[in-house]
Design a protein around this motif. Structure first.
Motif, mmCIF file in Angstrom:
data_model
loop_
_atom_site.group_PDB
_atom_site.id
_atom_site.type_symbol
_atom_site.label_atom_id
_atom_site.label_comp_id
_atom_site.label_asym_id
_atom_site.label_seq_id
_atom_site.Cartn_x
_atom_site.Cartn_y
_atom_site.Cartn_z
ATOM 1 N N GLU A 104 7.888 8.723 -5.832
ATOM 2 C CA GLU A 104 8.990 8.350 -4.949
ATOM 3 C C GLU A 104 9.215 6.850 -4.987
ATOM 4 N N ARG A 105 10.423 6.465 -4.586
ATOM 5 C CA ARG A 105 10.772 5.067 -4.635
ATOM 6 C C ARG A 105 10.686 4.466 -3.237
ATOM 7 N N PHE A 106 10.203 3.233 -3.179
ATOM 8 C CA PHE A 106 10.117 2.557 -1.898
ATOM 9 C C PHE A 106 11.431 1.807 -1.647
ATOM 10 N N VAL A 107 11.941 1.908 -0.431
ATOM 11 C CA VAL A 107 13.187 1.217 -0.110
ATOM 12 C C VAL A 107 12.848 -0.175 0.442
ATOM 13 N N ALA A 108 13.302 -1.200 -0.257
ATOM 14 C CA ALA A 108 12.996 -2.571 0.173
ATOM 15 C C ALA A 108 13.875 -2.941 1.364
ATOM 16 N N ASN A 109 13.336 -3.756 2.260
ATOM 17 C CA ASN A 109 14.092 -4.155 3.445
ATOM 18 C C ASN A 109 13.986 -5.644 3.711
ATOM 19 N N ASP A 110 15.058 -6.192 4.284
ATOM 20 C CA ASP A 110 15.061 -7.616 4.630
ATOM 21 C C ASP A 110 14.576 -7.800 6.056
ATOM 22 N N VAL A 119 0.833 -1.205 0.000
ATOM 23 C CA VAL A 119 0.000 0.000 0.000
ATOM 24 C C VAL A 119 0.869 1.257 0.000
ATOM 25 N N VAL A 120 1.895 1.251 0.896
ATOM 26 C CA VAL A 120 2.779 2.430 0.964
ATOM 27 C C VAL A 120 3.530 2.588 -0.356
ATOM 28 N N GLU A 121 3.968 1.459 -0.915
ATOM 29 C CA GLU A 121 4.705 1.544 -2.177
ATOM 30 C C GLU A 121 3.832 2.158 -3.272
ATOM 31 N N LEU A 172 16.396 7.550 5.630
ATOM 32 C CA LEU A 172 16.806 6.639 4.564
ATOM 33 C C LEU A 172 15.853 5.459 4.400
ATOM 34 N N HIS A 173 14.986 5.281 5.400
ATOM 35 C CA HIS A 173 14.014 4.167 5.369
ATOM 36 C C HIS A 173 14.675 2.812 5.198
ATOM 37 N N GLU A 174 15.894 2.728 5.690
ATOM 38 C CA GLU A 174 16.638 1.488 5.544
ATOM 39 C C GLU A 174 16.743 0.835 6.907
ATOM 40 N N ALA A 184 1.326 4.150 -2.846
ATOM 41 C CA ALA A 184 1.098 5.565 -2.555
ATOM 42 C C ALA A 184 2.311 6.393 -2.961
ATOM 43 N N LEU A 185 3.515 5.867 -2.670
ATOM 44 C CA LEU A 185 4.740 6.596 -3.023
ATOM 45 C C LEU A 185 4.883 6.693 -4.535
ATOM 46 N N ALA A 186 4.560 5.578 -5.208
ATOM 47 C CA ALA A 186 4.697 5.566 -6.668
ATOM 48 C C ALA A 186 3.832 6.666 -7.264
ATOM 49 N N GLY A 212 14.750 4.033 16.017
ATOM 50 C CA GLY A 212 14.992 5.015 14.964
ATOM 51 C C GLY A 212 13.982 6.139 15.020
ATOM 52 N N PRO A 213 14.237 7.202 14.273
ATOM 53 C CA PRO A 213 13.405 8.404 14.381
ATOM 54 C C PRO A 213 11.974 8.169 13.912
ATOM 55 N N ASN A 214 11.105 9.026 14.408
ATOM 56 C CA ASN A 214 9.738 9.056 13.914
ATOM 57 C C ASN A 214 9.771 9.294 12.421
ATOM 58 N N MET A 215 8.825 8.735 11.732
ATOM 59 C CA MET A 215 8.736 8.882 10.278
ATOM 60 C C MET A 215 9.852 8.131 9.565
ATOM 61 N N GLY A 216 10.611 7.367 10.322
ATOM 62 C CA GLY A 216 11.750 6.687 9.720
ATOM 63 C C GLY A 216 11.368 5.436 8.951
ATOM 64 N N GLY A 217 10.150 4.936 9.169
ATOM 65 C CA GLY A 217 9.715 3.755 8.428
ATOM 66 C C GLY A 217 9.541 2.517 9.294
ATOM 67 N N LYS A 218 9.472 2.715 10.634
ATOM 68 C CA LYS A 218 9.350 1.548 11.519
ATOM 69 C C LYS A 218 8.005 0.842 11.315
ATOM 70 N N SER A 219 6.936 1.612 11.394
ATOM 71 C CA SER A 219 5.609 0.999 11.248
ATOM 72 C C SER A 219 5.483 0.311 9.907
ATOM 73 N N THR A 220 5.975 0.972 8.900
ATOM 74 C CA THR A 220 5.865 0.413 7.560
ATOM 75 C C THR A 220 6.572 -0.936 7.489
ATOM 76 N N PHE A 221 7.761 -0.973 8.088
ATOM 77 C CA PHE A 221 8.536 -2.217 8.068
ATOM 78 C C PHE A 221 7.796 -3.333 8.802
HETATM 79 P P1 ADP Z 1 7.588 5.473 11.761
HETATM 80 O O1 ADP Z 1 6.751 4.319 12.168
HETATM 81 O O2 ADP Z 1 9.049 5.187 11.961
HETATM 82 O O3 ADP Z 1 7.181 6.756 12.375
HETATM 83 P P2 ADP Z 1 6.390 5.136 9.167
HETATM 84 O O4 ADP Z 1 6.566 3.706 8.937
HETATM 85 O O5 ADP Z 1 5.048 5.609 9.591
HETATM 86 O O6 ADP Z 1 7.461 5.692 10.195
HETATM 87 O O7 ADP Z 1 6.819 5.850 7.832
HETATM 88 C C1 ADP Z 1 6.630 7.209 7.612
HETATM 89 C C2 ADP Z 1 6.632 7.508 6.131
HETATM 90 O O8 ADP Z 1 7.876 7.222 5.566
HETATM 91 C C3 ADP Z 1 5.664 6.642 5.341
HETATM 92 O O9 ADP Z 1 4.407 7.217 5.284
HETATM 93 C C4 ADP Z 1 6.301 6.601 3.991
HETATM 94 O O10 ADP Z 1 5.909 7.688 3.220
HETATM 95 C C5 ADP Z 1 7.758 6.688 4.270
HETATM 96 N N1 ADP Z 1 8.380 5.353 4.231
HETATM 97 C C6 ADP Z 1 8.318 4.410 5.196
HETATM 98 N N2 ADP Z 1 9.017 3.314 4.843
HETATM 99 C C7 ADP Z 1 9.548 3.582 3.626
HETATM 100 C C8 ADP Z 1 10.388 2.829 2.731
HETATM 101 N N3 ADP Z 1 10.807 1.586 3.046
HETATM 102 N N4 ADP Z 1 10.725 3.410 1.559
HETATM 103 C C9 ADP Z 1 10.291 4.651 1.261
HETATM 104 N N5 ADP Z 1 9.518 5.390 2.060
HETATM 105 C C10 ADP Z 1 9.145 4.879 3.230
#
Ligand code: ADP
Length: 872
Positions: free
Chosen positions: A605-611, A595-597, A770-772, A599-601, A625-634
């Motif tokens: 923007e490019r989605f960063v793939a993670n293992d 879903v996030v990918e 870096l979303h890595e 939305a970014l597309a 890691g920082p807020n907005m860093g991509g934790k929830s997404t991962f």
């Molecule tokens: P956190 O939980 O760390 O606060 P989120 O997972 O909510 O962060 O991610 C915040 C935003 O960062 C997402 O809405 C998305 O736009 C972007 N994002 C998250 N993960 C990635 C990723 N792997 N590649 C690119 N963008 C990402």
């Protein structure tokens, strides 16, 4: 007269009494009228004018109405608005009412047309195409609690699928969340009835009546052939069938033989997990932004409904998952074949729902045409797929279901015109050549029509009035019309014309000849309609007799559509076939969040793939890691990948090896839900408690900032204890996102826990996320940098920086909030023992003034203490 009730009002009130809490649509001519509170509710929901009509009890009666011909649209809005509607139709014509009045000796002028409720329209019992969403199943569920356990019967009456299952009381919420029913019914008078459920007479929920009704519907002596059903299951079926009987006023909808569903066969997910993973609906409501919307490439409504069902109830049986995956894989490899299949499916009518309408007695000629076309196409698809090589076993099992309707398709093909109309009352749907008698009747009326056309020419000649016309309308039937100035010429007694009507500009006549031809047309027309009606009934019967086989064909087509759609989705973005294994691992390479990918597309923007690599010796990842860093997404992407894999779909990763998961849990710390205005921390803790009591070694748990809904100390303490419990006691696979750096200390004491973080860098004073996901703990939280990124004014950020400096200095001196944690006993059990010591029993004993007690009081106190001690 005030105070006196008119016969119509009396009739209305009697019907309203039957309608109960449903809105009553009271048919008056071309309108359905609503009165009293019903009118107020409907006018509000529909945004239509509220008027009044007459009075009742000295007050004007509120009223509103909707035209009959457009009633479906209004019904749809009322049902969406949470209403239920009872439809009261006129069940006799005004002529019949007058004849009845005459017989009964009541004044004919006051004869009231009899009305009756012919149907209840409720969210769970719709079959109309216009009222249903094509890509969503419409489920009606009944629950029957029986001694600690709950039977649940569910049916989608638009397609007839019926399932019976049983669960413990505590698991009902999760089960209902899976079903996503649009209407739930429950026995009345219980205090554990789910919110919004409709309560019905508890006596209807008996296993005897469920058993009896099911046997009667399916005309079998015993239900054994369908499966083994427990008493709670049958009790729920009893309630469900009684309700269907009630709302259909005795006409039963399409019901296929019930299937016993065993909860053990599906991946368990509770309501909180479903909503946080946004499987069928995004958090804000609606399909947009949900998992199903990101995955669905089905070309039929039935396929989309099946996919939603697959995602709601992923499997736990490796062989069954493997079969689905093999079919997707096969269609994935052969793009040409896949395109061909999808093109064929695209033009396929929704035969499951057409069948539902036909069996419910609400079918139209068009529905029969859909069955003919759909079943014919299914057979062609089978022929095509049978030629393909290396067919996977699931396809071989499905192919026979696609055919077997030759006789019906052939019969319908001969009987029906190419595109039959939706309205059946006007006829015109039976094809020429099917029934010679009908053809003759049609020819007779055709001849008569031609004769009438010839008459027109003849009369023009005879009268010399060139503008003479023969016309037709609903009131007069056929008539001859001349302009007013020629009227007199035709009025003459011997003209052969009889006068019928004089208008301002025209005069209308009849003639013997015209009358004869017109009667011929009318008579032939009536006979033709009757003949078509009889054929319609026969055709319907044929479909009803074959309903189970037709439903199986519809299901097989849906399954093929799901697989082809999934293969298509996989091809679009390079998804892979997951390997599903028994070992408790989760090895995902290059995983992405669909879903996030997407939305970014959309924003380029490019989605960063993670293992992600969880295994027996490293099964709990703390992700900082920082807020907005991509934790929830991962976290979520890994949960979604598990869910997709077990639903038999390809997954958004470059490789995935997934050990079967029995239960999936997803929890989000409270502050994300603040907007929803519940006692959020309480909710968070209740949901977390559920994990701790229900998760097993085979479960997969994602916890996102759990503990954040309270003060820092409480939050950290809870997060700490939860991680320990998940690690030591449950020992399941878990991803835990947190911004408490202090939790990193846990890595020393928990051998299967490792630290990870989402990377970020500060570059020229700006934060780059870096979303890595990388190994090791997060070094800093970058909170202020995030604030700056979010547009907090520079002055505020600057001030915050100086506050932070102070705090950090303080921390360095005292050791910070986790300063004491180094001394925490190694085992959680030791902590418990310590807590035991400060129990109330001890306090009470301490407070006891023994000298002040009488011997009798002392004895009582002793008993009381003993009782308290026994309770622990
Ligand atoms: P956190 O939980 O760390 O606060 P989120 O997972 O909510 O962060 O991610 C915040 C935003 O960062 C997402 O809405 C998305 O736009 C972007 N994002 C998250 N993960 C990635 C990723 N792997 N590649 C690119 N963008 C990402």
């Amino acid at each position: 007269m005030a105070g006196q009730i008119t016969p119509m009002m009396a009739q209305y009130l009697a019907l309203k009494e039957q309608a109960g809490d449903c809105l009553l649509f009271y048919r008056m001519g071309d309108f359905f009228e609503l009165f009293f509170d019903d009118a107020k509710v409907a006018a509000g929901v529909l945004d239509i004018a509220l008027t009044t009509r007459g009075e009742h009890g000295g007050e004007p009666v509120p009223m509103c109405g909707v035209p009959v011909h457009s009633a479906e649209g209004y019904l749809a809005r009322l049902i969406k608005g949470g209403c239920r509607v009872a439809i009261a139709e006129q069940v006799e014509t005004p002529e019949e009412a007058k004849a009845r009045a005459k017989r009964e000796g009541t004044p004919v002028s006051k004869a009231l047309v009899a009305r009756d409720i012919v149907r209840f329209v409720t969210a769970g019992t719709l079959t109309e195409e216009a009222l249903l969403e094509p890509r969503r199943a419409n489920v009606l569920a009944a629950i029957a609690p029986v001694r600690g356990s709950v039977g649940v019967a569910s049916v989608d009456i638009s397609t007839g699928r019926m399932e019976l299952e049983e669960c413990g009381e505590g698991a009902l919420g999760a089960l209902l969340a899976r079903l996503g029913a649009s209407e739930v019914i429950a026995p009345e008078g219980r205090d554990d009835t789910p919110d919004g459920a409709i309560e019905r007479d508890a006596r209807e929920f008996s296993s005897e009546s469920g058993d009896k009704r099911l046997r009667a519907i399916h005309e079998v002596a015993t239900l054994d052939a369908f499966g083994t059903f427990s008493r709670p299951m049958l009790a729920a079926a009893g309630g469900l069938l009684a309700y269907l009987d009630h709302v259909g006023r005795g006409t039963m909808p399409l019901l296929l033989p019930p299937v016993a569903r065993d909860g053990a066969g599906t991946l368990a997910m509770d309501a909180a997990t479903r909503s946080s993973l946004e499987i069928l609906e995004a958090q804000g409501g609606g399909r947009r932004g949900s998992l199903v919307a990101a995955v669905d490439r089905c070309v039929t409504g039935a396929g989309a409904r099946q996919l939603a069902e697959d995602l709601s109830a992923p499997l736990t049986d490796r062989a069954a998952i493997g079969e689905r995956l093999a079919l997707v894989g096969w269609l994935h490899e052969d793009q040409l074949l896949r395109d061909e299949v999808r093109t064929a499916l695209k033009s396929l009518p929704d035969i499951g729902r057409a069948l539902g309408r036909v069996v419910a007695g609400r079918g139209s000629p068009r529905d029969l045409g859909q069955l003919r076309d759909g079943l014919g196409m299914a057979r062609q698809l089978r022929d095509r797929l049978r030629q393909a090589e290396d067919r996977p076993p699931l396809l071989d099992a499905l192919l026979p279901e696609l055919a077997g309707h030759g006789a019906l398709v052939d019969h319908y093909g001969r009987a029906l015109v190419t595109t039959p109309p939706t309205e059946r009352a006007k006829g015109g749907f039976i094809a020429e050549g099917y029934d010679h008698a009908l053809d003759d009747l049609r020819q007779t009326s055709g001849n008569a029509r031609r004769a009438i056309a010839a008459l027109e020419a003849k009369y023009r000649d005879e009268t010399g009035v060139g503008s003479l016309k023969i016309k037709h309308n609903g009131v007069l039937g056929y008539f001859i019309e001349v302009p007013a100035r020629h009227g007199d010429a035709l009025m003459a007694a011997d003209s052969g014309f009889t006068h019928r009507q004089t208008l301002a500009n025209a005069v209308r006549f009849n003639s013997l000849h015209l009358h004869e031809e017109a009667s011929r047309i009318a008579e032939a027309g009536a006979h033709a309609l009757a003949a078509e009606e009889a054929h319609f009934e026969e055709l319907v019967e044929e479909a009803v007799a074959a309903r189970e086989a037709i439903a199986r064909t519809a299901a097989a087509l849906a399954r093929i559509d799901v697989a082809a759609g999934n293969a298509e989705r996989a091809a679009e973005d390079g998804w892979t076939m997951p390997e599903v294994v028994d070992a408790p691992c989760l090895e995902i390479e290059g995983g992405r969040h669909p879903v996030v990918e997407a939305a970014l597309a959309g924003s380029g923007e490019r989605f960063v793939a993670n293992d992600c690599t969880l295994g027996e010796t490293d099964r709990l990842w703390l992700v900082g890691g920082p807020n907005m860093g991509g934790k929830s997404t991962f976290l979520r992407q890994n949960a979604l990948i598990v869910l997709l894999a077990q639903a038999g779909c390809f997954v958004p990763a470059s490789a995935a090896r997934i050990g079967l998961v029995d239960r999936l849990f997803s929890r989000v710390g409270a502050s994300d839900n603040l907007a929803r205005g519940r006692s959020t921390f309480m909710v968070e803790m209740v949901e977390t408690a559920a994990i701790l009591s229900q998760a097993t070694e085979r479960s997969f748990v994602i916890l996102d900032e759990v503990g954040r809904g309270t003060s820092t100390y409480d939050g950290l303490a809870l997060a700490w204890a939860v991680v320990e419990a998940v690690h030591d006691t449950i020992a399941c696979r878990c991803l835990f996102a947190t911004h408490y750096h202090e939790l990193a200390l846990l890595a020393d004491r928990c051998e299967a826990l490792s630290l990870h973080h989402v990377r970020a860098r500060e570059w020229k004073g700006d934060l780059v996320l870096l979303h890595e996901v990388a190994e090791g703990s997060a070094d800093r939280s970058y909170g202020l940098a995030v604030a700056k990124l979010a547009g907090v004014p520079a002055a505020v950020v600057k001030r915050a920086r100086s506050v932070l400096d102070k705090l950090e200095k303080g921390r360095a001196e005292t050791g910070g909030i986790a300063a004491g944690l180094g001394d925490l006993p190694l085992f959680a059990a030791a902590v418990e023992a310590e807590e035991e010591q400060c129990d109330t029993l001890r306090d009470e004993l301490r407070a006891l003034d023994i000298d002040a007690l009488s011997p009798r009081d002392a004895l009582e106190k002793l008993y009381e203490l003993k009782r308290e001690a026994g309770e622990r």
